[in-house]
Design an enzyme around this catalytic site. Sequence first.
Site, short mmCIF file in Angstrom:
data_model
loop_
_atom_site.label_atom_id
_atom_site.label_comp_id
_atom_site.label_asym_id
_atom_site.label_seq_id
_atom_site.Cartn_x
_atom_site.Cartn_y
_atom_site.Cartn_z
N ASP A 1 2.80 5.16 2.78
CA ASP A 1 3.17 6.53 2.36
C ASP A 1 2.32 7.05 1.21
O ASP A 1 2.34 6.48 0.12
CB ASP A 1 4.65 6.48 1.94
CG ASP A 1 5.17 7.78 1.37
OD1 ASP A 1 4.64 8.85 1.73
OD2 ASP A 1 6.15 7.73 0.58
N HIS B 1 9.65 9.18 -3.60
CA HIS B 1 8.39 8.58 -3.14
C HIS B 1 7.73 7.82 -4.28
O HIS B 1 7.70 8.30 -5.41
CB HIS B 1 7.43 9.65 -2.64
CG HIS B 1 7.93 10.40 -1.44
ND1 HIS B 1 7.68 9.99 -0.16
CD2 HIS B 1 8.68 11.51 -1.35
CE1 HIS B 1 8.25 10.83 0.68
NE2 HIS B 1 8.87 11.77 -0.01
#
Lengths: 557, 557
Positions: free
Chosen positions: B196, B369
Amino acid sequence: MQNDISSQVSIIPLGGLGEFGLNMMVYETEDDIIVIDTGFMLPNADMPGVDLIFPDIHYLVERKAKVRGILLTHGHEDHIGALAYVLQQIDAPVFGTQLTLSIASGRLKEYGVLGKAELNAITLGDKVDLGAFSAEFIHVTHSIPDSVAIALRTPVGVIVHTGDFKFDSTPVIGKLSDIQSLARLGAEGVQLLLSDSTNANWQGQTPSERSIYDSIDNIFQKTEQKLFLCTFSSSIHRLQQFVDLAAKHHRLVAVTGRSLTNNIRIATELGHLKMNPDYLIDARDVALFKPHEVVILSTGSQGEPRSAMALMALDNHPFLNVEPNDTVVISARIIPGNEKSVGNVVNHLLRRGAKIYHERNANVHVSGHGSSEDLKLMINLLQPKFFIPIHGEYQNLVRHAELAESVGIPRDNIRVAEDGELICITPDSCEVFERQGRSGRVLVDGKPEIELEDIVLRDRIQLSQDGMVIPIVVLHSDGKEIATEPEIISRGFVYMDESEELFTEAKEITRGVIENLTNEQKQETEIVQDEIRTVLRRFFSKQMKRSPLVLPVVMRV
Amino acid sequence: MQNDISSQVSIIPLGGLGEFGLNMMVYETEDDIIVIDTGFMLPNADMPGVDLIFPDIHYLVERKAKVRGILLTHGHEDHIGALAYVLQQIDAPVFGTQLTLSIASGRLKEYGVLGKAELNAITLGDKVDLGAFSAEFIHVTHSIPDSVAIALRTPVGVIVHTGDFKFDSTPVIGKLSDIQSLARLGAEGVQLLLSDSTNANWQGQTPSERSIYDSIDNIFQKTEQKLFLCTFSSSIHRLQQFVDLAAKHHRLVAVTGRSLTNNIRIATELGHLKMNPDYLIDARDVALFKPHEVVILSTGSQGEPRSAMALMALDNHPFLNVEPNDTVVISARIIPGNEKSVGNVVNHLLRRGAKIYHERNANVHVSGHGSSEDLKLMINLLQPKFFIPIHGEYQNLVRHAELAESVGIPRDNIRVAEDGELICITPDSCEVFERQGRSGRVLVDGKPEIELEDIVLRDRIQLSQDGMVIPIVVLHSDGKEIATEPEIISRGFVYMDESEELFTEAKEITRGVIENLTNEQKQETEIVQDEIRTVLRRFFSKQMKRSPLVLPVVMRV
C-alpha cells in the site's frame, strides 16, 4: 445608524470578505468616496466556462461622482485584476507604487482604458489628500515588492487597511515592513484596523522569503541535468533568488510564459529585480546548451492545462521537454482546489523520469502572508479601538477575530463583516448593517462587458449533468397533422451511435403523444411541448436512469 | 516473456495503480485466476453527472471460467465497491472476513446479486486453496477492523499483497497487525511484495488510532451545548472512541445517516463495536433533550451537499439544527478535491455560531494508512526478492519505490507498474509489459449496467463550457424553399430573455444562409448544416466572444 453624518464613515466591502480574491473596499463620507483595491477572482470548477469573476460595482457606479481616488496596495491580481473593469465605468485617479501601476497597466491596455487612466505613482511615506480622506502609504513586506498598507485619516479618526503583508525580517528585495510608522500611528491612536486574514489559521510567524534559499541552492547542487523552476509570475523575490542561484551555479536562464517575461522586464526596469542580462537566453535556444548549463523559469505552478509546465509534462511543448533526471521545482503554494491538476502534472513529469520538488516534500515555498503571530504583531503595533478582519473566507475572518481578542481587543469592538454588508464607524461606535441594493459578483465569459447571468450558469451545470434531448415535431399550421416524422437530437446523454433503438422508440413515443392529443390541444404549442417533455422524461428515466434536459420544439408549416 | 509457463504468474492491475480507489488485482497462472479486491472510485468534478467509476473488467470476463475466487482485504468501498458489478458478470466464490462480507452484502442486495453470491467468511490464519494458489489471511490494523493482508503461495513462490494497513501498536478494536506471521513469511522467503503506497509521501510512523482520544475527550469537556461528531461511516474504531467518550461524559448518542446506522448495526452484531444500547436515542428525539445531554454522530465529513452535516450547515435539515455554541468535530481526512465543499460547510457552520474542530486545527483525525516508516517495516519484515508498490497515484508509487530502495531492495528488483500493464513473475524475474486488450475505467451514470461513453462525457463538458445553440430550419421536400421561419433554441449560452435581438439577428442570418445556397446545395442536408454552423459560430464569437456548440437541424416537409 445615521447619527451625525459629518462624523461618520461608511465602509462597504464589495469583495474579499467571505472569499479569497475579489478584494475591493469602499470608504465613504457624505461627499467623498475612496476605493482600496480592485481585485478579481478566478472561477472554481463549479462555474463551467467562466473566465473571470469581478466584484459587482453597482454601488460605486451609482455614486461615481463622489469617487476621489482608487488606491492600490500591491500588484497581485486579487487586488488589481478588476481595475480595468472599474475604470471602464468610473473616472477616478489611481494611486499605487510604481511596480503596482506598471503591472496593472498591462491589463488596462488590453481593455483599452490605459489612455484615459490617470495613474499616480506614489513613493513610500507619501500622503495624498482625497476629499475628506488623507491617505498615507506605509511599506509592508509581501511576496511581491512595493507593497503598502494604507493609513486613512478620516473624520472619525485613523483607519488602517493593511493590504497583504507579513513581517519579513530579512526580505530579499527592498526594506522591512515599516514597523516605525505603524508604531507611530499606534501611539497617535487608531480608530479602526482592517487586516489581512489569509493565514489567520496558521500558527507562529511566517518564515522569511529568504528561508528557502538554502534548500533551492541544494537542489541546484544535486541537479545534473536541466532544472525547471516554476513559480507565480509576480513572485519577484522568488525570481531574484532563482537568478542569483543560477549565476552561482553557472547556469543560463531561460524564461517561458508571457506574464513571467513581462513581469521580469518590468521588475528589472524598475530596479527591483537585479540580474545580469548576459545570463538570459531565449527559451527556444535551450536545446543548444548542455542540460546542466541551463535553468528554465516557468509558470504553471497550479497545473493550468495550457501552461508551459503542463505542456511539457505531456511532452506537448513546442520546444521544451522534460527528460529523465531533469529536475522540476514547484516553488509555489498549491491553491486549494488545484490539488488534482497539480497532481496530474506531477504524475506525468515523474513518468518522464524527472525529479520533483514541491512544498510538500521540500522547503521550496514560503507564504507571503503573515501567520497568527504576524497578525498579532500588527494589532499590537496599531492598538486599534475597533477591529475588522478582511481578506478570506468566513472561517479565516472568524479565526482572525479570535486572534484579535487574544491580544486584548474587546470582543465588542471586533466586527466580522461580509460582502454585501455595510459598516458604519463613528468616533464611538462601529456597527455592521445589512446593505440594500445590488451586491455580489459579476461572472465573465467572453466579452468582459457582458455579464454571465446566474441562470445561464445553472443551465450549463444542468446540461453537464445528464446532457440534453431535443425532440422536434413539425405540425401543419391547421394543427391537426404531423407534417414530417419527428426528429430528435441529443448531446451528453447517451452515445448516439449505439442508441439507435432508444431514439427510434423515443420518436415513436413522440409521434404517439401528438396523435393522442385533441385537435384543440395540438393548436397549443405549450401543451404539445409539456406532453412530449413529460412522456419522454419518464421514458428516459426508466430506460437509462438518467434525467437529460428535454426541450421539445414545435414548428408549424 | 513466455518462458516456462508452468512457473510463471501474471499479475494484471485492473485498478489502483496510478490512482486512488478502484483497487483490483488479477493473479493468473495457466489454468487459474484469483482476484484480490474489487473497488470502485468516486468521480472528480471534471466528470459531470458520473455517479461511480468501476474498473474495466473485460480481461476477467473473457477468462471467467478460470476465476477460482475473489479475495477481499477489507470493507472499504475502494476495495469492495465494485463487487456487485463484478458478480453480475462473473460467477466466483468470494472470501473475506465477516465484517468485510457483511458490509459488502448491502450493495450486493441492492444490485440483486446477493442471492447468487457465494460468500465465504474466513477467520484470521485461514488458508484457502484456489487452483494453483493457496491464500493465507494475515491480520493488519487499518481504519476499519477485520482487515487482512493476503499471502499467496504460487508456483513461483510466495506473493504478499498487503491491502491497506498501518502498524498500530495500540489499536482500539481487535489485535495488532500480525507481525509474527509476516516475519515468519519473511524468514521462509517472499518472492514478491505488493504494498500500500497511499501515505508513502508521509514522514515517520502513522500515530495510533488511540492518539486522538485525549483531544476528543478535551472537546467533550469544553462543549456546553450539542456536540456533533462527523466521520466516515466505516470508521468503526473512531465510532468506538466516540461512544466510549459519550458514556464517560454522560451524553446520549444519536446517529444520523443510513450508512452510519447500518455499519453501527453490523459492527455491533459482530462484536467489533461495543456500546450500551441504553445510550442510543433516535436522532428525531434530539430536541427532547438538553443540548449538553446529547452527541450526534453524523456523516458528511467531505461536505457532500446532500449529507446531514451540509443540510444542518444551511439550516435545511428536517429535524436537526446547529445553534450558537454547539460544537462540530470533523474527524476525518479532507480528501484532496473536497477542500472547497468542506470549506463551504465550515463557513456556514461558523455563521451559525458553532465551534469547529477539524484535522487542520486540532488532533481529531489520524490516518489508517502506514507512513514511510510503517512501509519500511513491512518491507523489512517480509524481505521480498521483488517489490511492486500498489494503491496510489504515480507519485505515491514512485515514492514508495524509493523507500523500498532505501531499505535495501535492489533497484532492479523494484517495478513501478500501472493499470493497463501486465506484470510477469517467474522464480528469477519480474518484468512489466504493455498489455493488449481493453483496460481502463467504466463510468456509470444511472443504470450501472449501462456504461457512460467517454464521448458523452466530452459532450457534457463541452456543453457546460459555453452552452449550445440549435437553429432549426424546415425546408420543403423539393429543397428549394423555407417552409417556415427558422427557430433557434439555446441553453447555457446567453440569458435568452435579454438577448432577443441577438437571436432575431441569428435567425435572419440563418435564413440568409439558406437563401444564398444553390438549389443543389439545399438538397444536401449536411451542406446546409455546415453552412449554418460556420456562419453562426462566427457571428456568436464576434458578438459575445463565446463558442457555444452549434447544432443545426434541417427538417423537410
